[in-house]
Scaffold this active site. Structure first.
Site, mmCIF file in Angstrom:
data_model
loop_
_atom_site.group_PDB
_atom_site.id
_atom_site.type_symbol
_atom_site.label_atom_id
_atom_site.label_comp_id
_atom_site.label_asym_id
_atom_site.label_seq_id
_atom_site.Cartn_x
_atom_site.Cartn_y
_atom_site.Cartn_z
ATOM 1 C CE LYS A 1 -1.604 -4.165 3.299
ATOM 2 N NZ LYS A 1 -2.235 -5.290 2.732
ATOM 3 C CB SER B 1 -0.870 -0.001 0.924
ATOM 4 O OG SER B 1 -1.656 1.604 1.542
ATOM 5 C CE1 TYR C 1 -3.939 -2.531 6.136
ATOM 6 C CE2 TYR C 1 -3.759 0.108 5.444
ATOM 7 C CZ TYR C 1 -4.060 -1.444 4.895
ATOM 8 O OH TYR C 1 -4.056 -1.608 3.722
#
Ligand code: WQD
Length: 339
Positions: free
Chosen positions: A156, A127, A152
């Site tokens: 990644k 991302s 989160y």
């Protein structure tokens, strides 16, 4: 013989669109999902779009190492695309262990099986969040990663590092990380799309739900940013365009075209669009008025980020093609179908 691609999280928003494009490009696909954050709407949609009633579906949890090992024994997997993960930024702040346990363990299991079987082509769904608040725009793959602002985002970054290190250490393991900007829209058939549970965190589902009357009013978070119209700028990438980038990346791995055993590509349009511009475009293309108001900034939002996608354009032979208007029309068609 057809090459087989395993799509973990293949029943979700991005995974289902990627499955369709892989099948249309001539790959065999095995979909695996534990349905923890979706129902079977998109999987059924994929079968309809592709005419593949017999599409293999394995209901399983990628945190179960034995189940992942068995999956790779049951099918001859030429490449795996790993989507299976939780993705709500706010929830990850409230419950970091939920995110660290699920998102890291599931990917470690994929990598461990790849190692054990002497290699595999692994595509990781990363991302643009890894860039944080960029100093220079647009961001290239060389732009520095910034300290993650949420668990989160941290998962990644960590999964990118897991892949890089495993590729360096284990023979035959190759990897590509695709850094997505803001995926939006739906398949033109309106048979698959985004199905947020509860109140949407993301802008476009909130817009379509407001337009259809499920939400009273869209709050635009901040109109005092140092941008042309004061609202944040993002690089909104059409979900079908994004899905096609995966097909190009898989082909690059399977056709032996990689220049390095671990590669990273930005997947975006290169075009900044502000929240207000997106809202206006939605109103115009769908010929309706949206109830919206300006609200305070949302904590954690970056002011502006958009991609330099030239590396993907050149090396993957891929380019975002759909206009933001086409994408917003598709998102609206999907929302209306859900009604
Ligand atoms: C876009 C813009 C908001 C909702 C997040 C994650 C990222 C990624 C995608 C996920 C921002 C504004 C939004 C609303 C608004 N990964 N907005 N009103 O924050 O760029 O990225 O989702 O799986 O990691 O961080 O996307 O769609 O939430 O917001 O004004 O009700 O819309 O402030 O400027 P974001 P988003």
């Amino acid at each position: 013989m057809k090459k087989t691609v395993l799509v973990s999280g293949g029943a979700g928003f991005i995974g289902s669109h990627v499955t369709v494009e892989l099948i249309e490009a001539g790959y065999e696909v095995v979909v695996a999902d534990n349905f923890s954050n979706c129902d079977d709407t998109c999987f059924e949609g994929v079968k309809k779009i592709t005419g593949r009633e017999d599409l293999p579906l394995v209901k399983m949890d990628f945190c179960d190492r034995n189940a992942v090992g068995k999956l790779f024994k049951d099918y001859h997997i030429d490449a795996v695309i790993h989507f299976a993960a939780f993705k709500a930024v706010g929830e990850s702040v409230a419950d970091p262990l939920k995110y660290y346990t699920n998102n890291l363990q599931s990917f470690l299991n994929v990598l461990d099986v790849a190692r054990e079987q002497g290699g595999c082509n692994v595509l990781f769904s990363s991302s643009a969040t890894v860039y944080g608040e960029p100093e220079k725009l647009p961001v290239t793959e060389q732009s520095p990663r910034q300290a993650a602002t949420s668990p989160y985002g941290n998962t990644k970054q960590m999964c990118e590092d897991f892949l890089r290190d495993c590729v360096a250490a284990y023979p035959g393991v190759r990897g590509i990380a695709l850094r997505y900007f803001n995926p939006i829209g739906a398949h033109p058939s309106a048979l698959i799309g985004e199905l947020p549970r509860g109140v949407p965190n993301n802008l476009v589902p909130f817009i379509t739900q407001t337009a259809i009357g499920k939400r009273a009013c869209l709050s635009i978070f901040g109109n005092d940013y140092p941008t042309p119209d004061g609202t944040c700028q993002r690089d909104y990438i059409d979900i079908v365009d994004l899905a096609k980038a995966h097909v190009c990346a898989v082909a690059r791995m399977l056709d032996g075209k990689m220049e390095e055993p671990y590669e990273i590509f930005n997947i975006g349009t290169g075009r900044p669009v502000s929240v207000l511009e997106l809202v206006n475009a939605f109103e115009k293309v769908n010929n309706l008025k949206l109830n919206y108001k300006f609200a305070p900034r949302r904590p954690g939002d970056v002011t502006a980020i958009w991609a330099d996608p030239s590396l993907a354009n050149e090396k993957l032979g891929w380019k975002a093609e759909r206009t933001v208007e086409e994408t917003l029309a598709a998102a609206w068609a999907w929302e209306r179908r859900l009604k």
